[in-house]
Write an enzyme that holds these catalytic residues in place. Structure first.
Site, mmCIF file in Angstrom:
data_model
loop_
_atom_site.group_PDB
_atom_site.id
_atom_site.type_symbol
_atom_site.label_atom_id
_atom_site.label_comp_id
_atom_site.label_asym_id
_atom_site.label_seq_id
_atom_site.Cartn_x
_atom_site.Cartn_y
_atom_site.Cartn_z
ATOM 1 N N ASP A 31 -5.832 -7.585 3.882
ATOM 2 C CA ASP A 31 -7.013 -6.999 3.231
ATOM 3 C C ASP A 31 -7.819 -8.097 2.546
ATOM 4 O O ASP A 31 -9.038 -8.206 2.725
ATOM 5 C CB ASP A 31 -6.561 -5.944 2.212
ATOM 6 C CG ASP A 31 -7.733 -5.320 1.478
ATOM 7 O OD1 ASP A 31 -8.731 -4.989 2.131
ATOM 8 O OD2 ASP A 31 -7.652 -5.183 0.238
ATOM 9 N N LYS B 232 4.491 -15.147 2.168
ATOM 10 C CA LYS B 232 4.706 -15.816 0.879
ATOM 11 C C LYS B 232 6.213 -16.007 0.741
ATOM 12 O O LYS B 232 6.847 -15.528 -0.214
ATOM 13 C CB LYS B 232 4.100 -14.962 -0.245
ATOM 14 C CG LYS B 232 4.128 -15.612 -1.619
ATOM 15 C CD LYS B 232 3.139 -16.754 -1.778
ATOM 16 C CE LYS B 232 3.319 -17.416 -3.131
ATOM 17 N NZ LYS B 232 2.531 -18.663 -3.274
ATOM 18 N N TYR C 89 0.821 -1.215 0.000
ATOM 19 C CA TYR C 89 0.000 0.000 0.000
ATOM 20 C C TYR C 89 0.855 1.267 0.000
ATOM 21 O O TYR C 89 0.466 2.278 -0.562
ATOM 22 C CB TYR C 89 -0.917 0.039 1.232
ATOM 23 C CG TYR C 89 -2.185 -0.758 1.093
ATOM 24 C CD1 TYR C 89 -2.152 -2.099 0.768
ATOM 25 C CD2 TYR C 89 -3.418 -0.161 1.306
ATOM 26 C CE1 TYR C 89 -3.324 -2.829 0.664
ATOM 27 C CE2 TYR C 89 -4.587 -0.883 1.206
ATOM 28 C CZ TYR C 89 -4.536 -2.217 0.892
ATOM 29 O OH TYR C 89 -5.701 -2.924 0.789
ATOM 30 N N ASP D 226 -11.668 -10.116 3.925
ATOM 31 C CA ASP D 226 -12.935 -10.159 3.160
ATOM 32 C C ASP D 226 -13.375 -11.607 2.986
ATOM 33 O O ASP D 226 -14.554 -11.945 3.133
ATOM 34 C CB ASP D 226 -12.761 -9.529 1.763
ATOM 35 C CG ASP D 226 -13.099 -8.035 1.750
ATOM 36 O OD1 ASP D 226 -13.026 -7.415 2.821
ATOM 37 O OD2 ASP D 226 -13.426 -7.508 0.666
ATOM 38 N N ASP E 175 -1.360 -18.399 0.221
ATOM 39 C CA ASP E 175 -2.307 -19.154 -0.626
ATOM 40 C C ASP E 175 -2.888 -20.338 0.152
ATOM 41 O O ASP E 175 -4.084 -20.626 0.086
ATOM 42 C CB ASP E 175 -1.675 -19.578 -1.962
ATOM 43 C CG ASP E 175 -0.286 -20.193 -1.808
ATOM 44 O OD1 ASP E 175 0.274 -20.154 -0.688
ATOM 45 O OD2 ASP E 175 0.237 -20.710 -2.814
HETATM 46 C C1 IPM Z 1 -10.279 -2.167 4.022
HETATM 47 C C2 IPM Z 1 -10.599 -1.521 2.700
HETATM 48 C C3 IPM Z 1 -9.539 -0.479 2.381
HETATM 49 C C4 IPM Z 1 -8.190 -1.191 2.330
HETATM 50 C C5 IPM Z 1 -9.801 0.296 1.084
HETATM 51 C C6 IPM Z 1 -11.140 0.998 1.102
HETATM 52 C C7 IPM Z 1 -8.692 1.269 0.761
HETATM 53 O O1 IPM Z 1 -10.714 -2.482 1.701
HETATM 54 O O2 IPM Z 1 -10.200 -1.447 5.038
HETATM 55 O O3 IPM Z 1 -10.131 -3.391 4.061
HETATM 56 O O4 IPM Z 1 -7.820 -1.736 1.297
HETATM 57 O O5 IPM Z 1 -7.499 -1.186 3.350
HETATM 58 MG MG MG Z 2 -10.630 -4.461 2.418
#
Ligand code: IPM
Ligand code: MG
Length: 347
Positions: free
Chosen positions: A230, A174, A124, A234, A206
């Site tokens: 990140d 990784k 990032y 999710d 992975d």
């Molecule tokens: C998260 C989000 C953010 C990230 C985005 C909105 C920049 O996906 O907080 O997980 O990638 O950190």
């Molecule tokens: Mg995210």
């Protein structure tokens, strides 16, 4: 955000606290009104606060890759400016929601783990990060940079948390391909010497993506690089039934039980522009972020536990927003869900 703030106010009323809540702009609305995704004023106010509760940023109107100032910049900037390098993302599978997921109940029931995502380094933020053109090509680079100190401090938070839980830490990297992951692994082993009571395992990212779905109950604490965290969180949110269930705390130090730590609290989900303003979004991720805020930044353990319990009891009573039940099954709306949690809090 509205429901999160109402829950906080209700906690104040029930337990006799006065919270001073102030609003500030970040992301798309801040760009529209001030030209900056993180106005100076917002940063100043955040720095002068005990904690920040943050609403999701992002709007398709900024999707054009040529746009320079985008909502996400504000989020990344506030994390960096406040040195919030540790992002804690608990993944808890509520018994009541097990049957509502796409998974086999016996695989996910009881899963309860927490991600420690590095938040101010890696892909990032690493330099170089740019695009350029040669005579024949358009090129781009992002850099996955980490030094030993950045790795050490985040891994340490993983160990500390593991110590207070089931004493197992999974460091996700990784290392079979990436140099930064090889340093990560080496530092993790060095830090482990200070935590002989915690079992450290290394897992390739992975493999981890697969294991999270196959044997989610095996995990306790996972620590990992920014981008890996990140993506994996999710994925992991699906175990909990929806992205709308997962809260997070971003901190700049090791949380000590009972002490107050400055932090920023936000749901892991995005701004969901397709359902914005329709009163159907799930406020639970934000409400649980308020619980984390009470716990880490305000030292209000009893209040934090009460908010979590209120969420549990509302779910036990069968109330569901659309994301965790489907639109056809008579879901409750955003404000109704907030209201139910407050009613449960009031007992
Ligand atoms: C998260 C989000 C953010 C990230 C985005 C909105 C920049 O996906 O907080 O997980 O990638 O950190
Ligand atoms: Mg995210």
């Amino acid at each position: 955000m509205a429901q999160g703030a109402l829950v906080l106010k209700a906690v104040g009323q029930i337990y006799g606290h006065t919270f001073e809540l102030e609003n500030a702009l970040i992301g798309g609305i801040a760009i529209d009104k001030t030209g900056s995704s993180l106005p100076e004023e917002t940063l100043k106010l955040a720095k002068a606060s005990d904690a920040v509760l943050l609403g999701a940023v992002g709007d398709p109107k900024f999707d054009d890759p040529k746009i320079k100032e985008r909502p996400e910049n504000g989020l990344l900037a506030i994390r960096k400016e406040l040195n919030l390098f540790a992002n804690l993302r608990p993944v808890k599978v509520y018994d009541e929601l097990v049957d509502g997921t796409v998974f086999k109940p016996e695989v996910i029931r009881g899963a309860d783990f927490i991600f420690v995502r590095e938040l101010t380094g890696g892909l990032y933020f690493g330099r170089p990060k740019k695009r350029w053109e040669t005579a024949t090509m358009r090129k781009s680079v992002d850099s996955m940079c980490y030094n030993d100190r950045e790795i050490g401090r985040i891994v340490r938070i993983g160990f500390e948390l593991a110590r207070s839980r089931r004493k197992k830490l999974t460091s996700v990297d990784k290392a079979n391909v990436l140099e930064s992951s090889r340093l990560w692994r080496q530092v993790a082993v060095e830090v482990a010497r200070d935590y002989p009571d915690v079992t450290l395992e290394h897992m390739l990212v992975d493999t981890c993506a697969m294991r999270i779905l196959l044997t989610p109950r095996d995990f306790d604490v996972l620590v990992t690089e920014n981008t890996f965290g990140d993506i994996l969180t999710d994925e992991a949110s699906m175990l909990a039934g929806s992205m709308g269930m997962l809260a997070s705390a971003s901190l700049s130090g090791i949380p000590q039980p009972g002490a107050r730590t400055f932090g920023l609290y936000e749901p892991i989900h995005g701004s969901a522009p397709d359902i914005a303003g329709k009163d159907v979004a799930n406020p639970i991720a934000t409400i649980l972020s308020v619980a984390m805020l009470l716990h880490f930044s305000l030292g209000l353990e009893r209040e934090a536990a009460a908010v979590e319990k209120a969420v549990s009891s509302v779910l036990k009573a069968g109330h569901r927003t659309r994301d965790i039940i489907g639109a056809s099954n008579n879901p409750v709306g955003t404000s109704e869900m907030g209201h139910l949690v407050i009613k449960a809090l009031e007992g």
